[in-house]
Design a protein around this motif. Structure first.
Motif, PDB file in Angstrom:
ATOM      1  N   UNK A 187      45.515  43.985  62.914  1.00 40.03           N
ATOM      2  CA  UNK A 187      45.340  43.764  61.343  1.00 40.03           C
ATOM      3  C   UNK A 187      46.391  45.041  60.547  1.00 40.03           C
ATOM      4  N   UNK A 188      47.287  44.527  59.924  1.00 43.49           N
ATOM      5  CA  UNK A 188      47.935  45.462  59.090  1.00 43.49           C
ATOM      6  C   UNK A 188      46.920  46.172  58.108  1.00 43.49           C
ATOM      7  N   UNK A 189      46.784  47.390  57.984  1.00 39.66           N
ATOM      8  CA  UNK A 189      46.074  47.950  56.962  1.00 39.66           C
ATOM      9  C   UNK A 189      46.396  47.722  55.499  1.00 39.66           C
ATOM     10  N   UNK A 190      45.653  47.298  54.728  1.00 37.55           N
ATOM     11  CA  UNK A 190      45.890  46.911  53.194  1.00 37.55           C
ATOM     12  C   UNK A 190      45.577  48.210  52.476  1.00 37.55           C
ATOM     13  N   UNK A 191      46.576  48.616  51.492  1.00 42.02           N
ATOM     14  CA  UNK A 191      46.245  49.644  50.484  1.00 42.02           C
ATOM     15  C   UNK A 191      46.562  48.951  49.222  1.00 42.02           C
ATOM     16  N   UNK A 192      45.679  49.374  48.277  1.00 42.59           N
ATOM     17  CA  UNK A 192      45.847  48.870  47.040  1.00 42.59           C
ATOM     18  C   UNK A 192      45.741  50.115  45.743  1.00 42.59           C
ATOM     19  N   UNK A 193      46.400  49.837  44.701  1.00 45.22           N
ATOM     20  CA  UNK A 193      45.902  50.877  43.669  1.00 45.22           C
ATOM     21  C   UNK A 193      44.814  50.550  42.905  1.00 45.22           C
ATOM     22  N   UNK A 194      43.718  51.465  42.844  1.00 40.73           N
ATOM     23  CA  UNK A 194      42.622  51.277  42.315  1.00 40.73           C
ATOM     24  C   UNK A 194      42.500  51.926  40.792  1.00 40.73           C
ATOM     25  N   UNK A 195      42.628  51.087  39.822  1.00 42.51           N
ATOM     26  CA  UNK A 195      42.633  51.395  38.387  1.00 42.51           C
ATOM     27  C   UNK A 195      41.206  52.318  38.171  1.00 42.51           C
ATOM     28  N   UNK A 255      36.797  46.257  52.628  1.00 39.12           N
ATOM     29  CA  UNK A 255      35.880  45.434  52.158  1.00 39.12           C
ATOM     30  C   UNK A 255      34.523  46.066  52.544  1.00 39.12           C
ATOM     31  N   UNK A 256      33.639  45.531  51.376  1.00 41.23           N
ATOM     32  CA  UNK A 256      31.944  45.793  51.664  1.00 41.23           C
ATOM     33  C   UNK A 256      31.512  45.091  52.935  1.00 41.23           C
ATOM     34  N   UNK A 257      31.951  43.650  53.189  1.00 44.06           N
ATOM     35  CA  UNK A 257      31.716  43.197  54.321  1.00 44.06           C
ATOM     36  C   UNK A 257      33.040  42.435  54.787  1.00 44.06           C
ATOM     37  N   UNK A 258      33.554  42.705  55.876  1.00 42.94           N
ATOM     38  CA  UNK A 258      34.932  42.045  56.540  1.00 42.94           C
ATOM     39  C   UNK A 258      34.786  40.492  56.635  1.00 42.94           C
ATOM     40  N   UNK A 259      33.509  40.088  56.701  1.00 46.03           N
ATOM     41  CA  UNK A 259      33.217  38.442  57.116  1.00 46.03           C
ATOM     42  C   UNK A 259      32.867  37.940  55.519  1.00 46.03           C
ATOM     43  N   UNK A 260      33.058  38.762  54.529  1.00 44.32           N
ATOM     44  CA  UNK A 260      32.916  38.223  53.148  1.00 44.32           C
ATOM     45  C   UNK A 260      33.533  38.815  51.910  1.00 44.32           C
ATOM     46  N   UNK A 261      34.790  38.737  52.283  1.00 42.19           N
ATOM     47  CA  UNK A 261      35.604  39.477  51.113  1.00 42.19           C
ATOM     48  C   UNK A 261      35.475  38.891  49.707  1.00 42.19           C
ATOM     49  N   UNK A 262      35.133  39.609  48.769  1.00 43.95           N
ATOM     50  CA  UNK A 262      34.997  38.836  47.391  1.00 43.95           C
ATOM     51  C   UNK A 262      36.220  39.560  46.253  1.00 43.95           C
ATOM     52  N   UNK A 263      36.581  38.426  45.696  1.00 43.11           N
ATOM     53  CA  UNK A 263      37.343  38.871  44.558  1.00 43.11           C
ATOM     54  C   UNK A 263      36.946  37.892  43.128  1.00 43.11           C
ATOM     55  N   UNK A 273      47.687  37.851  46.335  1.00 41.96           N
ATOM     56  CA  UNK A 273      46.622  38.802  46.942  1.00 41.96           C
ATOM     57  C   UNK A 273      45.622  37.816  47.830  1.00 41.96           C
ATOM     58  N   UNK A 274      45.041  36.820  47.138  1.00 38.32           N
ATOM     59  CA  UNK A 274      44.176  35.949  47.761  1.00 38.32           C
ATOM     60  C   UNK A 274      44.816  35.575  49.163  1.00 38.32           C
ATOM     61  N   UNK A 311      45.137  35.867  55.043  1.00 40.06           N
ATOM     62  CA  UNK A 311      45.629  35.954  56.156  1.00 40.06           C
ATOM     63  C   UNK A 311      45.177  37.177  57.015  1.00 40.06           C
ATOM     64  N   UNK A 312      44.700  38.203  56.194  1.00 41.27           N
ATOM     65  CA  UNK A 312      43.954  39.200  57.006  1.00 41.27           C
ATOM     66  C   UNK A 312      42.713  39.407  57.805  1.00 41.27           C
ATOM     67  N   UNK A 313      42.073  38.550  56.797  1.00 38.99           N
ATOM     68  CA  UNK A 313      40.300  38.306  57.037  1.00 38.99           C
ATOM     69  C   UNK A 313      39.953  36.983  57.704  1.00 38.99           C
TER      70      UNK A 313
END
Length: 457
Positions: free
Chosen positions: A1-9, A19-27, A52-53, A58-60
């Motif tokens: 899986x391609x690593x994802x980077x995001x700017x965190x304000x 993610x806290x839980x790769x089986x349950x990514x939450x936004x 992003x969704x 695609x990733x998870x």
């Protein structure tokens, strides 16, 4: 899986997304207040976080990502609209939600996993307010309940402001029942002319900020991965969400990553009714601007930068989409190209992803182009009616075939002047010709001119 980077304000740094839980990514993304049509600026966060969704799915995996976007359906603007029109509030909000769905569907946005209405979560809001009072973070006064900003030491961390600086810069009259000018409303009284619910503090309705905290907690839990919205919501809305959520549930840290999209301009100026450059999404759709074109224009600017909507960009995007649709017609979509995925995984670099798609189109990787477009919400069959054109007639097909034969003969005879004239003539006539390993491919562009083509004989 391609690593994802995001700017965190929240940390003001670009971080690896874990993610806290790769089986349950939450936004969670703040949605609209439903009293009128969505304007063009409202469409930007929809497209940004829809993209992003799609990347997260695609990733998870499609079944491992939960996306919540709320509807605020209790608000003074809605009350004012009801009073001005004499229409029931529920009638107005139901109609507006229907408009919103139709307009965002036209932009190719997927429906979120959950779309909670604030009025369905009043009990959860009242419960959270009660917890805040019990823990000393809120107080009742004159039928209101207010959050005590001084009780939360980290208030202002997201927006980078101190409470004292906020007070110094404030220009609003402070209600006499507030202990501190920056304290904000969690609950306010309602008379018989506006919606209200029974509560321990009397009949009333929630303040705006408590809505998202209560809905996010109920649907995603006390801690989740990503919270998004427009930069205009960073303060005070998101700042207040953090304060009340972390004080109600100190065992968690609410949202781990905060993402904000920048604002939208029109032809280089702030969108404003007074300037005559204010458009709803429906205005553009009714003017014949396809939703897919709106989406591509917005994807061409990185979410963290102000985005300028111009007629020239829309025309260019329409030409690009017509070209791409011609290339992928009848082609089974492959997997998204790794370079496109890598661009999106790099802090949602949609502009870079679009640049990679142009490379795919130029290289003739039609399956890769189709698969990459799907990841970006483009070129879907359900969005292509606007670009449907009749195929070339037998006359045009025969004429192009004859001219291509003539070009091959000229090249073989080393008559480069004739070959170059035919090449330039095809361009002028709106016929795009490509020499590929599989042979010569050609398509008609929107600029096709039959008479110019005939003149090449």
């Amino acid at each position: 899986m391609t690593p994802i980077t995001l700017f965190n304000a929240k940390t003001r740094t670009e971080e690896a997304f874990v993610p806290i839980d790769p089986k349950r990514v939450r936004m969670y993304v703040c949605g609209p207040t439903v009293y009128d049509r969505a304007h063009l600026g409202n469409a930007r966060p929809v497209i940004v976080f829809d993209t992003l969704f799609r990347l997260l799915r695609h990733a998870y995996g499609v079944d491992h990502v939960t996306y919540v976007r709320n509807f605020t359906d209790v608000d003074d603007k809605i009350n004012d609209r009801a009073a001005a029109t004499g229409r029931p509030i529920r009638n107005i909000t139901d109609e507006t939600i229907g408009w919103y769905h139709a307009d965002m569907d036209a932009l190719g946005a997927l429906r979120p996993s959950h779309e909670p209405r604030a009025t369905d979560y009043i009990a959860q809001m009242i419960a959270m307010i009660g917890v805040l009072i019990d823990r000393g973070h809120a107080y009742a006064a004159e039928g209101h309940v207010l959050f005590d900003v001084r009780s939360y030491a980290d208030y202002g961390r997201l927006s980078g402001r101190s409470v004292d600086d906020m007070i110094a810069g404030a220009r609003v009259e402070v209600a006499p029942f507030k202990r501190d000018p920056m304290d904000f409303v969690l609950w306010k009284p309602s008379d018989e002319s506006v919606p209200g619910w029974d509560s321990p503090w009397g009949r009333g309705r929630p303040g705006w900020h408590i809505e998202c905290s209560a809905m996010a907690h109920d649907l995603l839990g006390p801690a989740f991965d990503i919270h998004g919205g427009g930069i205009d919501l960073q303060f005070p809305h998101h700042e207040n969400e953090i304060a009340q959520s972390c004080c109600a549930h100190p065992e968690a840290d609410f949202a781990r990553v905060w993402i904000h999209n920048e604002m939208l301009q029109v032809e280089g100026r702030k969108m404003s009714k007074s300037l005559g450059n204010f458009f709803t999404v429906r205005d553009l759709l009714d003017q014949g601007v396809p939703g897919e074109v709106i989406r591509l224009v917005m994807l061409q600017t990185h979410y963290s930068r102000p985005m300028d909507w111009t007629a020239a960009k829309a025309a260019q995007a329409e030409g690009t989409l017509r070209k791409w649709r011609g290339l992928v017609a009848g082609v089974e979509a492959g997997m998204p190209a790794p370079a496109v995925v890598a661009a999106l995984a790099d802090n949602l670099n949609t502009a870079g992803a679009i640049a990679e798609m142009h490379k795919l189109a130029s290289s003739g990787d039609r399956a890769g182009l189709a698969g990459s477009a799907a990841l970006l919400g483009l070129l879907g069959a359900d969005m292509g009616a606007w670009a449907t054109v009749e195929g070339p007639s037998a006359e045009v097909s025969d004429l192009v075939a004859d001219l291509l034969t003539a070009r091959s003969a000229a090249r073989a005879a080393r008559d480069f002047a004739r070959a170059d004239a035919l090449r330039d003539g095809f361009v002028a006539a709106g016929v795009e010709v490509k020499d590929t390993a599989q042979g010569v491919e050609w398509t008609l562009t929107p600029a096709f001119d039959l008479e110019r083509l005939k003149a090449l004989r």
